[in-house]
Design a protein around this motif. Structure first.
Motif, mmCIF file in Angstrom:
data_model
loop_
_atom_site.group_PDB
_atom_site.id
_atom_site.type_symbol
_atom_site.label_atom_id
_atom_site.label_comp_id
_atom_site.label_asym_id
_atom_site.label_seq_id
_atom_site.Cartn_x
_atom_site.Cartn_y
_atom_site.Cartn_z
ATOM 1 N N VAL B 15 -13.731 -34.791 -56.945
ATOM 2 C CA VAL B 15 -14.545 -33.759 -56.277
ATOM 3 C C VAL B 15 -16.042 -34.049 -56.486
ATOM 4 O O VAL B 15 -16.850 -33.927 -55.563
ATOM 5 N N PHE B 16 -16.376 -34.483 -57.713
ATOM 6 C CA PHE B 16 -17.777 -34.820 -58.007
ATOM 7 C C PHE B 16 -18.267 -35.958 -57.105
ATOM 8 O O PHE B 16 -19.349 -35.885 -56.514
ATOM 9 N N PHE B 17 -17.457 -37.006 -56.971
ATOM 10 C CA PHE B 17 -17.875 -38.152 -56.150
ATOM 11 C C PHE B 17 -17.989 -37.776 -54.672
ATOM 12 O O PHE B 17 -18.887 -38.257 -53.977
ATOM 13 N N ILE B 18 -17.074 -36.928 -54.216
ATOM 14 C CA ILE B 18 -17.156 -36.485 -52.808
ATOM 15 C C ILE B 18 -18.458 -35.717 -52.584
ATOM 16 O O ILE B 18 -19.186 -35.953 -51.608
ATOM 17 N N ALA B 20 -21.250 -35.803 -54.442
ATOM 18 C CA ALA B 20 -22.408 -36.691 -54.593
ATOM 19 C C ALA B 20 -22.557 -37.599 -53.365
ATOM 20 O O ALA B 20 -23.668 -37.794 -52.857
ATOM 21 N N GLY B 21 -21.441 -38.130 -52.883
ATOM 22 C CA GLY B 21 -21.476 -38.994 -51.701
ATOM 23 C C GLY B 21 -22.009 -38.256 -50.487
ATOM 24 O O GLY B 21 -22.804 -38.796 -49.710
ATOM 25 N N ALA B 22 -21.596 -36.994 -50.340
ATOM 26 C CA ALA B 22 -22.069 -36.195 -49.203
ATOM 27 C C ALA B 22 -23.577 -35.967 -49.298
ATOM 28 O O ALA B 22 -24.299 -36.063 -48.305
ATOM 29 N N PHE B 24 -25.804 -37.871 -50.876
ATOM 30 C CA PHE B 24 -26.509 -39.126 -50.604
ATOM 31 C C PHE B 24 -26.449 -39.482 -49.107
ATOM 32 O O PHE B 24 -27.407 -40.014 -48.558
ATOM 33 N N LEU B 25 -25.307 -39.192 -48.481
ATOM 34 C CA LEU B 25 -25.170 -39.488 -47.050
ATOM 35 C C LEU B 25 -26.177 -38.665 -46.243
ATOM 36 O O LEU B 25 -26.860 -39.194 -45.354
ATOM 37 N N LEU B 39 -32.408 -33.774 -57.903
ATOM 38 C CA LEU B 39 -31.111 -34.444 -57.858
ATOM 39 C C LEU B 39 -30.658 -34.958 -59.226
ATOM 40 O O LEU B 39 -29.498 -34.791 -59.613
ATOM 41 N N LEU B 43 -27.233 -33.745 -60.926
ATOM 42 C CA LEU B 43 -26.130 -34.694 -61.115
ATOM 43 C C LEU B 43 -25.693 -34.745 -62.583
ATOM 44 O O LEU B 43 -24.503 -34.785 -62.886
#
Lengths: 210, 62
Positions: B15-18, B20-22, B24-25, B39, B43
């Motif tokens: 969930v954290f990576f999703i 964070a990825g969102a 950054f995207l 940020l 994080l």
């Protein structure tokens, strides 16, 4: 005689291949991207890295019950997150490619942005027709890690804003160095026809007038 | 009731990576201009909470 009790069902097989599958796909994707870059195809790394991070996260959520293959995914996710944080901190354009690049726009055929991920970018503006372009013209040049050299014609009405996340900037004999080094120089007198924003994440910005 | 077969650490990390990825995207697409001053701490806080939650979930019951 009593029949033996039925054996309990075997545990669900773990899927250690899940992590390897994702790792393999990620490596293959990076390889394809690298190959395309080598063939001068512009790969949108800016979007690819966050997308891969989202993919890793989804894979972890989906495989949370399988109990295997997740350590590699978590490590890959942490490494990618750190890279993205660094990229945001020092403004590394992941999509700029790697290696040395020289650009020499002529007349009015000039883009608004030039960038390089890692390497040296030399931007020669001496043959740019500043009297014919739309003014003031905003031009941005960025290098992630490396050197950015911009050559502007002597006496041209150019305003320069140079920035280095970590490194040095040199404009018209002035130099600033360190973290968040920046210099802003305007040509005296006339209003600027060209507004140049030059930046590197880690490295050096050098503005030369010839 | 907790699911013994569920790896909570992997779930929290995922969930954290999703998230964070969102973030950054959106930042890379220019939709949201993220400042590292915001940020970075966010994080770190999220990562700390994720580690604590993962550790609590994997601790065996008394």
């Amino acid at each position: 005689m009593s029949t033996p009790a039925p054996l309990p069902p075997p545990p669900e097989p773990v899927t250690p291949w899940a992590g390897r599958l994702v790792l393999g796909v990620v490596l293959a994707l990076f390889g394809v991207g690298w190959l395309l870059e080598s063939l001068s195809v512009d790969v949108p790394w800016d979007v690819v890295f966050p997308a891969v991070l989202i993919g890793i996260g989804m894979m972890l959520v989906v495989s949370a019950r399988s109990g295997a293959g997740q350590v590699g995914l978590i490590l890959a996710g942490i490494v990618l997150t750190v890279l993205l944080v660094l990229g945001t901190a020092i403004d590394i354009p992941f999509g700029g490619g790697v290696g040395d690049r020289s650009v020499h726009p002529m007349g009015v055929r000039v883009e608004r942005e030039y960038e390089r991920g890692i390497g040296t970018l030399t931007l020669d503006l001496t043959d740019l027709d500043l009297d014919a372009i739309e003014v003031p013209f905003d031009l941005r040049a960025r290098v992630g890690i490396g050197e950015l050299v911009v050559i502007v014609p002597e006496g041209a009405a150019v305003r320069v804003e140079a920035h280095a996340g970590l490194g040095s900037v040199r404009v018209d004999g002035m130099e600033e160095a360190g973290i968040d080094a920046e210099l802003s120089v305007s040509a005296p007198g006339a209003a600027p026809r060209l507004r140049l924003e030059a930046s590197v994440g880690i490295g050096e910005v050098r503005i030369e007038r010839v | 009731m907790s699911d013994p077969g569920l790896n909570r650490s992997a779930l929290v990390a995922g969930v954290f990576f999703i998230a964070a990825g969102a973030v950054f995207l959106l930042e890379r697409l220019g939709v949201w201009d993220v400042s590292l001053r915001v940020l970075g701490p966010v994080l770190l806080i999220t990562l700390g909470i994720a580690i604590i939650l993962g550790g609590r979930a994997s601790r065996p019951p008394p």
